[in-house]
Design a protein around this motif. Structure first.
Motif, short mmCIF file in Angstrom:
data_model
loop_
_atom_site.label_atom_id
_atom_site.label_comp_id
_atom_site.label_asym_id
_atom_site.label_seq_id
_atom_site.Cartn_x
_atom_site.Cartn_y
_atom_site.Cartn_z
N VAL A 170 -59.62 -8.97 -37.79
CA VAL A 170 -58.96 -8.75 -39.08
C VAL A 170 -59.73 -9.45 -40.19
CG1 VAL A 170 -56.88 -9.24 -40.42
CG2 VAL A 170 -56.67 -8.42 -38.07
N CYS A 177 -49.65 -15.08 -38.20
CA CYS A 177 -49.17 -13.94 -37.43
C CYS A 177 -47.68 -14.13 -37.15
CB CYS A 177 -49.98 -13.80 -36.14
SG CYS A 177 -49.61 -12.29 -35.23
N SER A 196 -51.15 -10.95 -40.81
CA SER A 196 -51.27 -9.76 -39.97
C SER A 196 -50.27 -9.87 -38.83
CB SER A 196 -52.69 -9.60 -39.42
OG SER A 196 -52.76 -8.53 -38.50
#
Length: 351
Positions: A120, A77, A108
């Protein structure tokens, strides 16, 4: 009629055998979703911080590889590009098919919690069976074989057993209510025989010292074990149902404070969490600066063997060798001697 039943039973066994042959997968969270290591992590991800000369994430990946994990999905991330570049430079990604473990980055930028990350993962449809859930700041040398078998056997008897948590004994401070690693004391209630987790409370969430256990838990479990000397290793064996549970409930953000405690108080679905205690093995998560210091010392003192610098060598990290008195040296480095000498004038000036 009997033939149909027998054929159906054979088909069910074949499906079970096919499921058991699915590759062992792991979801590695490369973001801790906390601010404890700021301002350092403003420019560099926590999992790439050096831990005795080796990035944290390399310890985690090395352990997963030695334990027979075949596929690892590294969820990135914050600073995702740096993590992906490191995985490539260290040789984790892009390995030939002959290698046993495949490492794939899942990126993501919308996830702000562990719950979002698992949602996700569910949406990508990458997990096919039971998987190991771990963060990239976890150091361990424990064997997964026993706990994986326990989890699979338990799942065959009870499909509602969705998770097995790894725990170990700790020595909390009497005054600070913290463990040696600087984490807050945890209170757990376990079923004496099955080791099912019945109650979980992090003292960081509580402003009082008393423990309140629901009377239904006591009524359904004549004997239980109440612990305040257990440490949560944050290594979990999960069924695929765990991902769907996060997707069904968007209130689940934190793995323990929301998901675990939420399942324990949910009487409708009836999902169960079990524990597996390790004794002689090592497992610890670097959650703060104090644990960073403590785990570093444990590695130098070789409590984490074979996860030690002279065994691990990746990417741009120099090859290390162990010398006498616990001294590690990179190959090709020169020696030097530091002497403490003060002139009389300097001494007088300092006084």
């Amino acid at each position: 009629m009997s033939q149909k039943k027998s054929r159906g039973g054979a088909a069910a066994r074949e499906d079970a055998d096919e499921l058991s042959r699915s590759p062992l997968q792991a979801v590695l969270l490369a973001d801790s979703f906390t601010l404890k290591f700021r301002p350092i992590t403003l420019e560099r991800p926590k999992v790439l911080l050096p831990l005795v000369n080796v990035p944290m994430i390399d310890y985690t990946l090395s352990w997963l590889e030695t334990e027979g994990v075949e596929e690892v999905f590294v969820f990135c991330c914050a600073h995702a590009q740096q993590v992906k570049e490191h995985l490539e430079e260290a040789g984790w990604t892009g390995k030939p098919a002959a290698w046993e473990m495949a490492v794939m980055a899942v990126e993501s930028h919308d996830a702000i919690s562990a719950g979002d990350a698992l949602r996700v993962m569910y949406g990508r449809g990458l997990i096919n069976g039971d998987f190991v859930l771990i963060s990239g700041d976890t150091i361990s040398n424990m064997s997964l074989k026993e706990v994986l078998q326990e989890h699979k056997d338990r799942r065959k008897k009870d499909p509602l057993a969705v998770m097995t948590m790894i725990i170990k004994h700790s020595k909390p401070s009497i005054l600070m209510h913290q463990t040696r690693l600087g984490t807050d004391e945890i209170v757990m209630a376990l079923a004496s025989e099955t080791k099912e987790l019945l109650y979980y409370e992090d003292r960081a969430d509580s402003s009082h010292l008393c423990v309140t256990i629901d009377k239904d838990i006591l009524a359904n479990n004549p004997t239980l074990q109440l612990h305040n000397n257990m440490e949560d290793c944050y290594i979990d064996i999960c069924s695929p149902d765990v991902l769907s549970l996060f997707t069904d409930n968007f209130d689940y953000q934190h793995l323990r404070r929301h998901f675990v405690k939420g399942l324990l108080v949910d009487d409708i679905m009836g999902y169960k969490i079990y524990t597996h205690e390790i004794h002689s093995s090592y497992a610890a998560r670097i959650d703060n600066f104090r644990s960073y210091d403590a785990v570093s010392k444990d590695i130098i003192q070789r409590w984490t063997y074979p996860m030690v610098p002279d065994v691990l060598s990746f990417g741009n990290c120099h090859e290390m060798k162990l010398h006498r008195q616990g001294i590690y040296k990179a190959s090709g480095m020169r020696s030097c001697i530091l002497k403490r000498e003060f002139s009389k004038d300097l001494f007088l000036y300092l006084v």
